[in-house]
Design a protein around this motif. Structure first.
Motif, mmCIF file in Angstrom:
data_model
loop_
_atom_site.group_PDB
_atom_site.id
_atom_site.type_symbol
_atom_site.label_atom_id
_atom_site.label_comp_id
_atom_site.label_asym_id
_atom_site.label_seq_id
_atom_site.Cartn_x
_atom_site.Cartn_y
_atom_site.Cartn_z
ATOM 1 N N ARG A 261 -69.156 32.675 18.458
ATOM 2 C CA ARG A 261 -70.574 33.413 18.924
ATOM 3 C C ARG A 261 -71.824 33.271 18.019
ATOM 4 O O ARG A 261 -72.811 32.897 18.760
ATOM 5 C CB ARG A 261 -70.105 34.858 19.064
ATOM 6 C CG ARG A 261 -71.244 35.594 19.688
ATOM 7 C CD ARG A 261 -70.804 37.033 19.784
ATOM 8 N NE ARG A 261 -69.587 37.436 20.514
ATOM 9 C CZ ARG A 261 -69.485 37.479 21.677
ATOM 10 N NH1 ARG A 261 -70.561 37.228 22.489
ATOM 11 N NH2 ARG A 261 -68.424 37.843 22.384
ATOM 12 N N PHE B 155 -71.316 29.145 27.277
ATOM 13 C CA PHE B 155 -72.489 28.766 26.275
ATOM 14 C C PHE B 155 -72.857 27.551 26.573
ATOM 15 O O PHE B 155 -72.167 26.847 27.350
ATOM 16 C CB PHE B 155 -71.981 28.911 24.638
ATOM 17 C CG PHE B 155 -71.120 28.075 24.274
ATOM 18 C CD1 PHE B 155 -71.335 26.749 23.772
ATOM 19 C CD2 PHE B 155 -69.630 28.199 24.457
ATOM 20 C CE1 PHE B 155 -70.369 25.662 23.155
ATOM 21 C CE2 PHE B 155 -68.731 27.139 23.945
ATOM 22 C CZ PHE B 155 -69.171 25.846 23.464
ATOM 23 N N THR B 156 -73.864 27.091 25.980
ATOM 24 C CA THR B 156 -74.551 26.023 26.238
ATOM 25 C C THR B 156 -74.642 24.972 24.723
ATOM 26 O O THR B 156 -74.959 25.694 23.764
ATOM 27 C CB THR B 156 -75.859 25.753 26.750
ATOM 28 O OG1 THR B 156 -76.874 26.805 25.895
ATOM 29 C CG2 THR B 156 -75.886 26.042 28.140
ATOM 30 N N PRO C 260 -76.551 22.146 22.361
ATOM 31 C CA PRO C 260 -77.803 21.541 22.006
ATOM 32 C C PRO C 260 -78.375 20.730 23.305
ATOM 33 O O PRO C 260 -79.777 20.629 23.304
ATOM 34 C CB PRO C 260 -78.051 20.989 20.853
ATOM 35 C CG PRO C 260 -76.397 21.550 20.003
ATOM 36 C CD PRO C 260 -75.514 21.769 21.075
ATOM 37 N N VAL D 2 -73.527 29.547 18.926
ATOM 38 C CA VAL D 2 -73.906 28.852 20.168
ATOM 39 C C VAL D 2 -75.018 29.718 20.698
ATOM 40 O O VAL D 2 -75.240 31.157 20.413
ATOM 41 C CB VAL D 2 -72.724 28.919 20.981
ATOM 42 C CG1 VAL D 2 -71.431 27.770 20.504
ATOM 43 C CG2 VAL D 2 -72.141 30.263 21.470
ATOM 44 N N THR D 3 -75.559 29.202 22.008
ATOM 45 C CA THR D 3 -76.411 30.196 22.933
ATOM 46 C C THR D 3 -75.492 30.549 23.876
ATOM 47 O O THR D 3 -74.979 29.703 24.842
ATOM 48 C CB THR D 3 -77.718 29.260 23.506
ATOM 49 O OG1 THR D 3 -78.304 28.786 22.245
ATOM 50 C CG2 THR D 3 -78.439 29.976 24.270
ATOM 51 N N GLN E 78 -74.550 31.863 27.260
ATOM 52 C CA GLN E 78 -75.097 32.148 28.787
ATOM 53 C C GLN E 78 -74.518 33.170 29.528
ATOM 54 O O GLN E 78 -75.156 33.690 30.382
ATOM 55 C CB GLN E 78 -74.899 30.917 29.439
ATOM 56 C CG GLN E 78 -75.617 29.730 28.518
ATOM 57 C CD GLN E 78 -76.904 29.980 28.786
ATOM 58 O OE1 GLN E 78 -77.752 30.332 29.724
ATOM 59 N NE2 GLN E 78 -77.716 29.547 27.603
#
Length: 128
Positions: A92, A112-113, A115, A95-96, A98
């Motif tokens: 967590r 998540f996305t 890079p 990551v980004t 979503q």
């Protein structure tokens, strides 16, 4: 190791940055061949083939039909893990997010996305 029936190869803007990102998430990167000028990398997850990453300019040169395709994709990839809760807790902060942990038809999901804009959904490993 037996390769899957379909093997994703993601075009990325910086192969080493993509490898570094995925290694933080528990993947292992291997060179795909003996050519030092070729930056294609095979990524394993828990010792099994997961995907390949390849610099976008090299991928476009290899397959010119992709010449105008932007990095990233419409769609998503699913990563099945043995222990959903502990894996999501570990990645967590890296990551980004979503879509945070949710349940759909009895299955926990976490999106998540990476890079390069690819969407990855984490799910609990299951047999079909």
């Amino acid at each position: 190791m037996k390769p899957p029936a379909i093997s994703p190869c993601l075009g990325v803007s910086d192969t080493q940055a993509a490898v570094d990102f995925y290694e933080k998430l528990g993947f292992t990167a291997l060179p795909a061949g003996n050519d030092p000028d070729d930056d294609l990398r095979i990524l394993l997850f828990e010792g099994e083939f997961a995907l390949m990453v390849y610099r976008d300019e090299h991928l476009r040169g290899w397959l010119p039909v992709l010449k105008d395709t932007p990095v990233g994709a419409f769609g998503m990839f699913y990563l099945a893990v043995d222990d959903f809760d502990s894996y999501v807790e570990r990645i967590r902060p890296l990551v980004t997010v979503q879509k945070d942990v949710m349940e759909h038809q009895g299955q926990k999901l976490f999106y998540f996305t990476d890079p390069n804009g690819y969407v990855i959904a984490v799910t609990q490993k299951q047999t079909w």
